[in-house]
Design a protein around this motif. Structure first.
Motif, PDB file in Angstrom:
ATOM      1  N   MET A  75       1.060  -0.837   0.024  1.00 10.34           N
ATOM      2  CA  MET A  75      -0.258   0.199   0.451  1.00 10.34           C
ATOM      3  C   MET A  75       1.113   0.956  -0.162  1.00 10.34           C
ATOM      4  SD  MET A  75      -3.275   1.184   0.184  1.00 10.34           S
ATOM      5  CE  MET A  75      -4.934   1.730   0.834  1.00 10.34           C
ATOM      6  N   SER A  76       1.489   1.041   0.691  1.00 14.80           N
ATOM      7  CA  SER A  76       2.603   2.037   1.231  1.00 14.80           C
ATOM      8  C   SER A  76       3.164   2.840  -0.771  1.00 14.80           C
ATOM      9  CB  SER A  76       4.153   1.703   2.276  1.00 14.80           C
ATOM     10  OG  SER A  76       4.001   2.274   2.915  1.00 14.80           O
ATOM     11  N   ILE A  84       0.915   4.118  -2.675  1.00 17.02           N
ATOM     12  CA  ILE A  84       0.598   5.538  -2.138  1.00 17.02           C
ATOM     13  C   ILE A  84       1.925   6.109  -3.117  1.00 17.02           C
ATOM     14  CG2 ILE A  84       0.467   7.164  -0.452  1.00 17.02           C
ATOM     15  CD1 ILE A  84      -1.253   5.347   0.940  1.00 17.02           C
ATOM     16  N   VAL A  85       3.364   6.239  -2.971  1.00 25.28           N
ATOM     17  CA  VAL A  85       3.893   6.410  -2.758  1.00 25.28           C
ATOM     18  C   VAL A  85       4.208   6.698  -4.507  1.00 25.28           C
ATOM     19  CG1 VAL A  85       7.002   6.549  -3.127  1.00 25.28           C
ATOM     20  CG2 VAL A  85       5.193   6.564  -1.662  1.00 25.28           C
ATOM     21  N   TYR A 119       1.774   7.047  -6.744  1.00 21.15           N
ATOM     22  CA  TYR A 119       0.243   8.096  -6.900  1.00 21.15           C
ATOM     23  C   TYR A 119       0.995   9.277  -6.399  1.00 21.15           C
ATOM     24  CZ  TYR A 119      -3.972  10.135  -7.128  1.00 21.15           C
ATOM     25  OH  TYR A 119      -5.841  10.531  -7.330  1.00 21.15           O
ATOM     26  N   ASN A 120       1.416   9.619  -5.306  1.00 19.88           N
ATOM     27  CA  ASN A 120       1.825  10.722  -4.523  1.00 19.88           C
ATOM     28  C   ASN A 120       2.930  10.855  -6.132  1.00 19.88           C
ATOM     29  OD1 ASN A 120       2.090  12.947  -3.440  1.00 19.88           O
ATOM     30  ND2 ASN A 120       3.384  11.311  -1.433  1.00 19.88           N
TER      31      ASN A 120
END
Lengths: 900, 325
Positions: free
Chosen positions: B226-227, B230-231, B233-234
């Motif tokens: 997930m992390s 997210i990265v 996506y970031n």
């Protein structure tokens, strides 16, 4: 070198001519005559002949034409004829196989070889030779050499005593013939003459050499002396004084001529007598043979009657030396020649310097005997070499006034002039170094498990003796550089030996019997009464101070360290190693030095282990063991690798680097020491960091062994050393030191490993103690979570350690924050503090950390949405959030657990 | 003897036979975290789906790559029809390892099932929980919203946002009722009476760390994923905003230039297609993170459930010990 064609004296060539003339006749035997008369007639007449006769006739025919060609120096014809001869020989093979190689054939081969060699040496003549002949000469020479190789032994035998062979030949001829025909008689005459001629110088030399009164040698006495009294007299005169040879030469020649005439007369008598004496004669000739080989060589060296002077011997020496290294030179013969030259020089008292000079050359040519570097000396040669060097050293000691040096120029040598100091070119040190190399080579190439190896190893003492003497010699007169070199040799022969005598001396109460031994040993090596330690110290210190080549110093240091380590002087060994900074630059050294370095490191590690310095031992052994190529790194054997990785050439080089077996470090001992050291370090560490995600391995190899042990589907009782260690590790994991101890120290392991140490009991005691301590640590790490408090007394009883030790270990653990506990002094108990999280708690902590990351990342996404404002917000959060919160959370958690 | 659950507000009914078959299938073929799958057969009765039978998919091996699954299913169903068994395809079942089933593969196959047969359902069987003493069998369906999204095959952030899809409303769980014929019920009662005290201690086992540890480990892995997601996506978002800025600058410059040109009386520069100059970065598909979020949710539920039970047990044990002392 040739018997018949030595260019030196007229008489010799004369006699050789006569010899040549007679030779074919003799060989031809009864058939040579009719053959000469009419060939065609003979062909028709003799239809029925034995195959043997036919073939032999063919051969003799050819031989004669070769001899003719030789006489007129027509080499090309020689070549042709020789080729024909070869073919005829092949045809006659059947006969030869039945009867053996006939003498006449061997003779022609030998003669031809000598003749060609002579031509070859004769540079002047060669220049004059026409092109055809020159070409034929070289090709014939080559062919002959190749051809003769098959008959080497027989030719050599023939050369040893051509007379006898002639005689045999004759005898056999006569036998077949029955009574002597006229032609046979003629032949005999020729033969006889020739024989006489050869006998003459022989006996002369013999006499001059040993007993002048033995002038009436048996051979002379019986067969010839009656008829030839004059020559006998001559001989008597000639005997001891070599100078007379020259003067009497004329006379002698005259005598020879006379003798020839007489011989003819004598023939009738002889032939008569021959029949009677046939049996006896055989016996007589036997006797002669005994004396032959020794004296036989001499005529080769010097022409008869030459006055043997220093100059002459030098010339001869140079002549022999020139042949050195050439392709066709018979190296064995060369050594023989040189040895006789020494004998001659000695006999004529030409002075020690000359003898020295020749001896130098003998040793050198002994070394040259093997054509390539890889081959090693044969035992017999080796013994001779040793003997020679010993003699050489004796001479040097006996005559300290002689200056020997490799920098003495050939021209400035002074071998004979007694007024000036003697100067001889040559370097004993180099010879001895080479000898040492040869010794190593011999040891490398001998099967280490054979009796032969032991035999060879016995020579080590001799080698050491030689080195010791050389050292003493050089101490008196050598330069520091030379001294360094010889000291290094000495050191290299000392460093790997355990000094049992010194160790025993150091023991408090030596038993009387041992004392006797010791004394005996002392007597044996009076000059070496100092301990090897002191010896090493002295030698190495000198090398450190004086050496200017880095290599010798490096080697000396390494040997010194090795020696220290071997004798358990750990701190000195370690300090020396650290001070020398060898670890930094050893990778630039050449492979043999690197091997020595590896050996030293290993020895250092083993030494540390013996002293109970487990960590040091592990560190020292790590490099060698972790590669898994210990065998190769220590130069104790080649690894089996595919040929692609290493071609034949490389393999040879690597083979040459191998350390002889008697210097090997026991690999099993090495591995065992390493694994046990790793076990003592790794097991407590593993127990302490069971849940640590960032745990690293101390020893990969140990882990590998553990894994191998785990993979085993069925665990039987341990067999090999490794299995023992793995089993011991498992026992230690549960803190069961008794089982661990049983696995590490037991009968099997004693035999395999521990008994190999000089002070085995001490090592075993150390091991027990280490195992107890480390087991205690492991136990505390593993089971501390189960206890609220433990009595130290219980622990001491459990691990059979005394209370202060337990107290010490636990205190150390507490100080190092390995064990969260405190000591309760009055009750002597350890109070455990629950601070270490359990597995689940650990996981939860990790999860929390990860979630923290996730949240952080998520916030960033949010920031994107919110722009600059969010950024500010985040910065603030980022600073405080992670550290503060994380810390607080954990702290809080701990407290909570503590209260629970 | 029917399994029933609400179908569009209705109920699924399942027979015990089906459950036993699934369990048997897992025990025979499933090992560790390997997953077994099979086909559910049944029929729609009124507002309920009744699952009356099932058969397993054969285990795949690398050796028979040319094995035709569809062919096998057809054959199987034909054979079943011959013996007069319901042969209507109504879904499929799958075993799970510590509740990790929310994956792309499951989503895709369930979508295709549901697309073809509207009432399809996926049964998730958790053997580990079952081994602990309580049968864990759950039926899931994709929500209509997710169906639409899947039909569009557009998993970009905008599309998902528009569809208003979150991890909570991706799947809907449907209640299961296991129903047997009365005869079987009678027999079960009788068996229960006959059998001595049930020797099922699993339910009372106090050892929890193993299960919990495994779950935590899996949960951590997902969190890591997930992390990363997210990265990713970031980064995407940052790229987008950067481009937006560039675009903005470009437009401003163009505008200024045009103004200058106008003042000089020159014709304005033609409006170029700004999107051609600034290609928007490829948005990362968000389906994965949705699924991961769903999975994390499932794990969390599992752990919560498990811990609640265990805590209860622990307190009980403590009370018992106190009582004994």
């Amino acid at each position: 070198m040739s018997r018949f064609f030595t260019t030196g004296s007229d008489s010799e060539s004369e006699s050789s001519a006569s010899g040549d003339e007679t030779a074919p006749k003799a060989a031809g035997g009864p058939y040579s005559k009719p053959l000469l008369l009419s060939e065609d007639e003979e062909d028709t007449k003799r239809v029925v002949r034995s195959a043997r006769d036919k073939r032999y006739e063919e051969l003799t025919n050819l031989i004669r034409s070769i001899r003719n060609a030789m006489k007129i120096r027509d080499v090309s014809r020689c070549l042709e004829e020789f080729e024909l001869l070869g073919r005829a020989w092949a045809k006659a093979k059947g006969v030869v196989d039945r009867e053996g190689v006939p003498r006449f054939y061997l003779r022609i081969l030998a003669d031809l070889e000598d003749y060609l060699n002579e031509l070859w040496e004769d540079k002047e003549g060669k220049k004059k030779m026409n092109k055809n002949n020159a070409k034929a000469l070289s090709s014939l020479r080559q062919k002959l050499r190749k051809y003769n190789r098959d008959y080497e032994g027989q030719i050599a035998a023939y050369r040893q005593n051509p007379e006898q062979s002639d005689e045999d030949e004759e005898k056999s001829r006569r036998d077949s013939e029955g009574s002597g025909s006229s032609s046979g008689a003629e032949d005999d005459a020729g033969n006889f003459l020739k024989r006489r001629e050869r006998d003459e110088p022989r006996s002369r030399y013999k006499e001059s050499e040993s007993e002048p009164e033995s002038e009436s040698d048996e051979d002379w006495g019986d067969s010839a002396s009656e008829s030839d009294s004059e020559s006998d007299e001559d001989d008597g005169k000639f005997t001891s004084l070599a100078s007379k040879f020259l003067k009497k030469d004329e006379e002698r020649r005259g005598a020879e001529r006379r003798r020839e005439e007489k011989a003819k007369k004598k023939l009738e008598r002889k032939s008569r007598r021959e029949e009677e004496e046939e049996e006896e004669e055989g016996g007589e000739w036997e006797k002669v043979k005994g004396g032959v080989p020794l004296i036989k060589e001499k005529p080769k060296m010097f022409a008869k009657g030459t006055e043997i002077t220093v100059g002459l011997v030098m010339k001869k020496l140079n002549e022999i030396l020139q042949a050195r290294g050439k392709k066709g030179t018979d190296r064995a013969a060369q050594i023989e020649l040189l040895q006789h030259l020494v004998a001659v020089a000695h006999e004529h008292q030409l002075g020690v310097p000359l003898e020295l000079k020749i001896k130098f050359n003998i040793v050198a040519s002994l070394y040259d005997y093997n054509p390539n570097l890889a081959a090693y000396m044969k035992a017999e040669l080796w013994q001779r070499c040793l003997g020679c060097i010993e003699e050489l050293l004796e001479l040097l000691f006996a005559h300290p006034e002689i200056f020997v040096g490799e920098n003495v120029l050939e021209e400035s040598e002074n071998l004979s002039n007694p007024e000036q100091p003697f100067r001889v070119r040559g370097c004993v040190l180099t010879l001895v170094e080479r000898m040492d190399e040869e010794f190593t080579k011999i040891m490398q190439n001998t099967d280490p498990h054979s009796q032969e190896y032991v035999e060879h190893l016995k020579d080590e003492a001799r080698v050491c003796g030689i080195i010791g003497r050389l050292q003493r010699y050089l101490q008196a007169k050598g330069s520091p550089e030379e001294l360094c070199r010889v000291y290094l040799l000495r050191v290299l022969h000392t460093y790997y030996k355990f000094d049992y005598a010194a160790a025993r001396r150091r023991q408090v109460r030596p038993r009387p019997q041992e004392k006797e031994d010791e004394e005996k040993e002392k007597q044996e090596e009076e000059e070496e009464e100092e301990d090897s330690e002191a010896l090493m110290e002295r030698l190495c210190r000198f090398v450190y101070a004086k050496d200017r080549t880095d290599r010798i110093r490096t080697c000396a240091i390494l040997c010194h360290i090795y020696h220290h380590a071997l004798h358990s002087r750990w701190y000195r060994a370690r300090d020396l190693m650290l001070m020398s900074h060898l670890q930094d630059n050893i990778q630039h050294a050449d492979p043999p030095v690197q091997i020595l370095y590896n050996r030293t490191m290993v020895q250092l590690g083993i030494c540390a282990f013996r002293q109970g310095l487990i960590k040091d031992a592990h560190n020292a052994l790590l490099d060698i063991q972790s590669s898994g190529r210990a065998k190769e790194l220590l130069g104790q054997g080649l690894l089996l690798r595919s040929l692609q990785e290493r071609n034949a050439e490389q393999e040879k080089v690597e083979k040459r680097r191998q350390v002889p077996f008697h210097m090997h470090v026991n690999l099993e001992l090495l591995e065992c020491v390493y694994l046990v050291a790793a076990m003592l370090l790794e097991i407590p560490y593993m127990a302490a960091h069971e849940f640590d995600a960032r745990r690293r391995m101390i020893s990969k190899q140990f882990h590998h062994q553990l894994r191998v042990g785990e993979r085993q589907p069925l665990l039987g009782p341990p067999e090999s050393m490794r299995e023992h260690v793995v089993a011991a590790s498992k026992a230690m994991k549960t803190g069961d030191w008794r089982r661990c101890h049983r696995f590490v120290v037991n009968e099997k392991m004693n035999g395999k490993v521990w008994d190999l140490f000089p002070e085995a009991d001490q090592v075993r005691a150390m091991l027990v103690r280490k195992i107890q301590e480390e087991s205690l640590r492991t136990y505390l790490f593993t089971y501390s979570s189960v206890y609220d408090s433990i009595s130290m007394e219980t622990l001491a009883a459990m691990f059979e350690l005394d209370l202060p030790t337990v107290h010490g270990i636990i205190s150390k653990m507490i100080i190092n924050e390995e064990l969260m506990a405190s000591l309760d002094q009055p009750t002597a108990t350890v109070m455990m503090h629950r601070t270490e999280p359990t597995a689940t708690q650990n996981l939860a902590l990790q999860l929390a950390e990860k979630l923290g990351n996730l949240v952080e990342n998520n916030e960033r996404v949010l920031d994107q949405r919110q722009g600059a404002y969010g950024g500010y917000f985040r910065d603030q959060k980022d600073g405080g959030y992670r550290k503060g919160d994380g810390y607080l959370r954990r702290g809080g958690f701990r407290q909570e657990r503590g209260n629970y | 003897m029917n399994f029933s659950a609400p179908f569009l507000g209705l109920c699924w009914k399942t027979r015990l036979q089906v459950v036993l078959k699934i369990i048997k299938h897992y025990q025979e073929e499933g090992q560790g975290n390997e997953v077994v799958q099979g086909v559910l057969l049944g029929l729609v009765v009124d507002d309920r789906l009744e699952i009356t039978n099932c058969f397993p998919f054969p285990q795949h091996t690398e050796d028979d790559a040319d094995f035709d699954e569809v062919q096998y299913q057809m054959e199987m169903m034909r054979s079943l029809r011959h013996v007069n068994i319901d042969h209507l395809h109504v879904g499929w079942y799958q075993s799970t390892y510590y509740g990790s089933f929310v994956t792309r593969a499951l989503l895709d196959s369930q979508f295709s099932y549901q697309h073809a047969i509207e009432e399809s359902v996926v049964l998730i069987y958790d053997p580990i929980k079952t081994a602990q003493g309580s049968l864990s069998l759950k039926a899931y369906r994709l929500t209509p919203k997710l169906m639409e999204v899947c039909k569009e095959k557009d998993f970009s952030p905008e599309a998902l946002k528009k569809a208003n899809i979150a991890y909570e409303n991706m799947f809907e769980e449907v209640p299961i009722v296991i129903k047997n014929s009365y005869l079987i019920n009678v027999m079960l009662w009788e068996l229960e009476k006959k059998s001595a005290v049930a020797d099922r201690h699993e339910l009372l086992s106090l050892a929890s760390s193993n299960h919990l540890g495994k779950s935590l480990q899996l949960l951590m892995d997902r969190v890591d994923e997930m992390s990363q997601d997210i990265v990713k996506y970031n980064t995407y978002l940052r790229n987008v905003s950067k481009q937006q800025q560039q675009k903005h600058q470009y437009q401003q410059r163009r505008q200024q230039e045009n103004i200058q040109r106008q003042s000089r009386g020159e014709p304005p520069l033609p409006e170029e297609d700004i999107n051609k100059l600034f290609k928007p970065p490829q948005p990362p598909p968000r389906m994965e993170s949705l699924l991961i979020a769903g999975q994390i949710n499932t794990y969390c539920q599992n752990i919560k459930e498990f811990n609640a039970q265990n805590l209860g047990k622990l307190f009980m044990a403590q009370a018992l010990q106190d009582y004994n002392n």
